[in-house]
Design a protein around this motif. Structure first.
Motif, PDB file in Angstrom:
ATOM      1  N   THR A  69      -9.075  15.368  -2.900  1.00  0.00           N
ATOM      2  CA  THR A  69      -9.794  14.092  -2.910  1.00  0.00           C
ATOM      3  C   THR A  69     -11.243  14.262  -3.352  1.00  0.00           C
ATOM      4  O   THR A  69     -11.832  13.333  -3.890  1.00  0.00           O
TER       5      THR A  69
ATOM      6  N   MET B 224       0.852  -1.187   0.000  1.00  0.00           N
ATOM      7  CA  MET B 224       0.000   0.000   0.000  1.00  0.00           C
ATOM      8  C   MET B 224       0.890   1.240   0.000  1.00  0.00           C
ATOM      9  O   MET B 224       1.826   1.332   0.762  1.00  0.00           O
ATOM     10  N   THR B 225       0.567   2.187  -0.847  1.00  0.00           N
ATOM     11  CA  THR B 225       1.342   3.429  -0.909  1.00  0.00           C
ATOM     12  C   THR B 225       0.673   4.494  -0.045  1.00  0.00           C
ATOM     13  O   THR B 225      -0.438   4.297   0.468  1.00  0.00           O
ATOM     14  N   ASP B 226       1.325   5.627   0.052  1.00  0.00           N
ATOM     15  CA  ASP B 226       0.792   6.748   0.833  1.00  0.00           C
ATOM     16  C   ASP B 226      -0.534   7.248   0.274  1.00  0.00           C
ATOM     17  O   ASP B 226      -1.340   7.805   0.991  1.00  0.00           O
ATOM     18  N   THR B 227      -0.765   7.031  -1.014  1.00  0.00           N
ATOM     19  CA  THR B 227      -1.994   7.541  -1.632  1.00  0.00           C
ATOM     20  C   THR B 227      -3.135   6.539  -1.583  1.00  0.00           C
ATOM     21  O   THR B 227      -4.262   6.877  -1.918  1.00  0.00           O
ATOM     22  N   ASP B 228      -2.849   5.305  -1.200  1.00  0.00           N
ATOM     23  CA  ASP B 228      -3.899   4.290  -1.130  1.00  0.00           C
ATOM     24  C   ASP B 228      -4.684   4.414   0.167  1.00  0.00           C
ATOM     25  O   ASP B 228      -4.135   4.636   1.233  1.00  0.00           O
ATOM     26  N   CYS B 229      -5.963   4.229   0.027  1.00  0.00           N
ATOM     27  CA  CYS B 229      -6.841   4.255   1.197  1.00  0.00           C
ATOM     28  C   CYS B 229      -7.848   3.120   0.997  1.00  0.00           C
ATOM     29  O   CYS B 229      -8.658   3.187   0.068  1.00  0.00           O
ATOM     30  N   PRO B 230      -7.797   2.082   1.828  1.00  0.00           N
ATOM     31  CA  PRO B 230      -8.671   0.945   1.590  1.00  0.00           C
ATOM     32  C   PRO B 230     -10.167   1.276   1.673  1.00  0.00           C
ATOM     33  O   PRO B 230     -10.975   0.648   1.015  1.00  0.00           O
TER      34      PRO B 230
ATOM     35  N   PRO C 135     -12.106   4.744   1.347  1.00  0.00           N
ATOM     36  CA  PRO C 135     -12.105   6.213   1.216  1.00  0.00           C
ATOM     37  C   PRO C 135     -13.239   6.874   1.993  1.00  0.00           C
ATOM     38  O   PRO C 135     -14.268   6.260   2.275  1.00  0.00           O
TER      39      PRO C 135
END
Length: 94
Positions: free
Chosen positions: A79, A1-7, A9
Motif C-alpha cells: 500500500t 465494496m471489494t476486499d481491496t477498497d478502503c473508504p 485509506p
C-alpha cells in the motif's frame, strides 16, 4: 465494496508505524516473548478478519501467527508503494 477498497485509506505515517509494530510483534512471537494464550488470541483475531495465509503442514501456532503477521506487513508495504503488485506470501523461517 471489494476486499481491496478502503473508504478512508491510512496515512503513510500510520502505515509505516503499523509496519514497524507488526515486525516487532513478529519478532516477539519468534523468540517466545508472547505467551501461548496471547498467541492463540492474536491468531484468532487475524483468522476472524481473514488475514491468515495457509502454511505448510505441521506448522505450529507460533509459525502460523508469524506467517500471518509477516503477510499482513508485506501487504501494508504494498500500500505504501514498495511493490508494484501485491506480494505473494513467502514462508517465514522456522
Amino acid at each position: 465494496m471489494t476486499d481491496t477498497d478502503c473508504p478512508h485509506p491510512l496515512s503513510r505515517r500510520d502505515a509505516a508505524a503499523l509496519i514497524g509494530i507488526l515486525a516487532n510483534l513478529e519478532g516477539l512471537v519468534w523468540v517466545s516473548r508472547i505467551d501461548d494464550d496471547d498467541v492463540e488470541m492474536l491468531r484468532g483475531r487475524l483468522k476472524q478478519d481473514g488475514a491468515t495465509t495457509p502454511v505448510s503442514a505441521g506448522a505450529g501456532p507460533r509459525v502460523q501467527l508469524r506467517q500471518a503477521l509477516n503477510d499482513l506487513n508485506q501487504r501494508l508495504r504494498y500500500t505504501l508503494g514498495e511493490y508494484n503488485s501485491p506480494p505473494d506470501p513467502e514462508p517465514v523461517p522456522r
